[in-house]
Design an enzyme around this catalytic site. Structure first.
Site, short mmCIF file in Angstrom:
data_model
loop_
_atom_site.label_atom_id
_atom_site.label_comp_id
_atom_site.label_asym_id
_atom_site.label_seq_id
_atom_site.Cartn_x
_atom_site.Cartn_y
_atom_site.Cartn_z
N LYS A 80 42.40 38.47 49.79
CA LYS A 80 41.66 39.59 49.20
C LYS A 80 41.17 40.52 50.30
CE LYS A 80 37.93 40.46 45.83
NZ LYS A 80 36.87 39.85 45.01
N SER A 155 36.62 41.45 40.24
CA SER A 155 37.19 42.38 41.19
C SER A 155 38.47 41.88 41.86
CB SER A 155 36.16 42.70 42.28
OG SER A 155 35.85 41.54 43.02
N SER A 179 34.22 37.24 39.97
CA SER A 179 35.43 37.91 40.45
C SER A 179 36.58 37.01 40.86
CB SER A 179 35.09 38.83 41.63
OG SER A 179 34.45 39.97 41.13
N1 GLN Z 1 32.42 41.92 37.56
C1 GLN Z 1 31.21 41.60 38.26
C2 GLN Z 1 30.61 42.86 38.81
O1 GLN Z 1 31.12 43.88 38.56
C3 GLN Z 1 31.47 40.57 39.29
C4 GLN Z 1 31.83 41.09 40.62
C5 GLN Z 1 32.13 40.03 41.62
O2 GLN Z 1 32.10 38.84 41.33
N2 GLN Z 1 32.39 40.47 42.83
O3 GLN Z 1 29.63 42.84 39.48
#
Ligand code: GLN
Length: 501
Positions: A80, A155, A179
């Protein structure tokens, strides 16, 4: 000839040991697959064919010379773009970091290199890991290999999609509110958020430091276990790193496959079902519970009443921490610089141009929540809710060894569907966020496709802090039972992408 991109990482490692395939062949097969499908999927922001093949060649030579090699040596991996990688660009999905090449490796990057795994490239993500669909990436969205008009989650949509599209057998993710687990759920893959502190975050671009955790993404529970053991362990460079042995994930997964679940208590979280959950998601979840029961587990219902406020607390704590973490992108130290007459104007113009809407939204929200007059009302209250959620978990773990729920309330939605509605986007994370607020580990594994749309559903397993191995045992047991029921492993049922000629 075998199509090696369809093998698991464990199978690839065994085949290399047995002399059936070389790391160069494996790596090239994945690079070819990326070349064939990634124009459609867009899982990668950067592909390092040369670097990956160089590592592969070294591994093959070392093996030929009879050298003792680490378990995953020669197995390619996608990383990532939140992890800094020396010699490869790192953007965290943001235009503000376009073209930046970090001068050092993150601890996890270093561990991957020491494990002698060829790094295929860097995967797409929502900008600074804010989002649930990768639509907030500054470089365009990733598409779900199951249906290219749908989101791959976020994400870490790029990492998850790379696995589902057979572009990589393993990938690295980061999970601040889901994410790793939510993208795993909507792509029919496996994702694990370890216990907070279980994996070093040194060199991982910070979103919300009290919530962030790096973890493994894979297509099987066993593969995730192998990668977890590569990534984990104490690191003096990260002040929050746990000083304890890496959990025995691989052994636990083996135990799950080989032994029954007699004496294991599984707690179903009452609050993570019902309104907002798609019928087919709940149906597959119920069927998985039956399979666990059939293997001897006892299933009980537990209640976590404070979870109702988890999302609200998270969306105060996360923006508060993010607003502070992102202050360092100031046009002076990294990446983009939009030159203006004064320093203030240069900073302002750089941040205005470099950050996307979602990032700006959260910086404004976080700065507001931390401001003198509102600190107690917002940030302070959110921290109190956080304590209540931790207490709910502690009480629930008195009644059960692991807690379970669907990972996400729905199967993947269409690209664009929730982009203009931040609240609808945030609701994807209702089931994953509590684990981050409490620092406990969580896993998502595929539980079959929903009957109404044929798209993947995910089963979430949560364990008490430090008990990561427990999730691998239960997850491997369920994965095996599901494969028997579905007539094969679930990721293998992903529809074929049409390969561009
Ligand atoms: N979807 C969540 C957010 O927008 C989680 C993001 C993450 O785990 N980095 O904050």
């Amino acid at each position: 000839m075998t199509d090696w991109t369809r093998a698991s990482a464990a199978q690839m490692a065994a085949a290399m040991k047995a002399g059936e395939v070389t790391s160069v062949e494996l790596t090239q097969a994945h690079l070819d697959r990326i070349a064939a499908v990634d124009a459609d999927v867009h899982a990668f922001l950067h592909v390092d064919a040369e670097g990956a093949l160089a590592t592969a060649r070294e591994v093959d030579e070392a093996r030929a010379a009879g050298e003792e090699l680490p378990a995953l040596a020669g197995v390619p991996i996608a990383v990532k773009d939140i992890l800094v990688t020396q010699g490869m660009p790192t953007t965290a999905g943001s235009r503000i970091l376009e073209g930046w090449e970090p001068p050092y490796d993150a601890t996890v990057t270093r561990k991957i290199r020491e494990a002698r795994m060829p790094i295929l490239g860097k995967t797409n993500m929502d900008e600074f890991a804010m989002g649930s669909s990768t639509e907030h990436s500054g470089y365009g969205p990733t598409r779900n290999p199951w249906d290219l008009d749908r989101i791959p989650g976020g994400s870490g949509g790029g990492s998850a999609a790379s696995l589902a599209a057979w572009e990589a057998p393993l990938a690295i993710g980061s999970d601040t509110g889901g994410s790793i687990r939510q993208p795993a759920s909507v792509t029919g893959t496996v994702g694990v958020k370890p216990t907070y502190g279980g994996v070093s975050r040194y060199g991982a671009i910070a979103l919300a430091s009290s919530l962030d955790q790096l973890g493994p993404c894979a297509r099987t529970v066993e593969d995730a276990a192998y990668l977890h053991e590569v990534m984990g362990g104490h690191d003096p460079m990260d002040a929050t790193s746990l000083d304890e042995p890496v959990p025995s994930c691989v052994d636990a997964a083996r135990q799950g496959r080989e032994e029954d679940l007699a004496g294991v208590r599984i707690g179903v979280i009452k609050e993570l079902s019902g309104e907002g959950y798609q019928a087919g998601v709940e149906q597959r979840f119920e069927e998985s519970l039956e399979l666990l029961k059939a293997r001897g587990a006892e299933v009980v219902e537990v209640s976590c009443p404070s979870f109702e406020y988890a999302l609200a607390a998270y969306y105060l704590i996360l923006p508060s921490e993010a607003s502070s973490n992102l202050a360092k992108f100031d046009s002076v130290r990294f990446g983009l610089r939009v030159e203006k007459a004064t320093v203030e104007k240069t900073m302002g113009a750089t941040r205005a141009e470099g950050f996307g809407d979602e990032v700006k939204r959260r910086i404004i929200l976080g700065t507001y929540a931390l401001s003198a007059g509102y600190y107690d009302a917002y940030y302070g209250s959110a921290q109190k809710v956080r304590t209540l959620i931790q207490r709910d978990f502690a009480a629930a773990f008195e009644q059960a060894d692991v807690l379970v729920s669907p990972t996400t309330p729905t199967t993947p939605f269409k690209l664009g569907e929730r982009l203009d509605d931040p609240l609808a986007m945030y609701l994807n994370d209702v089931a994953t966020i509590p684990a981050n607020l409490a620092g406990i580990p969580g896993m998502s594994l595929p539980s079959g496709t929903a009957p109404e749309d044929g798209l993947p559903t995910g089963f979430q397993i949560l364990a008490p802090a430090h008990e990561d191995a427990r999730m691998y045992r239960i997850g491997a047991a369920l994965e095996k039972a599901l494969a028997e029921q579905w007539g094969g492993h679930l990721t293998a049922q992903a529809p074929e992408l049409e390969v561009a000629k």
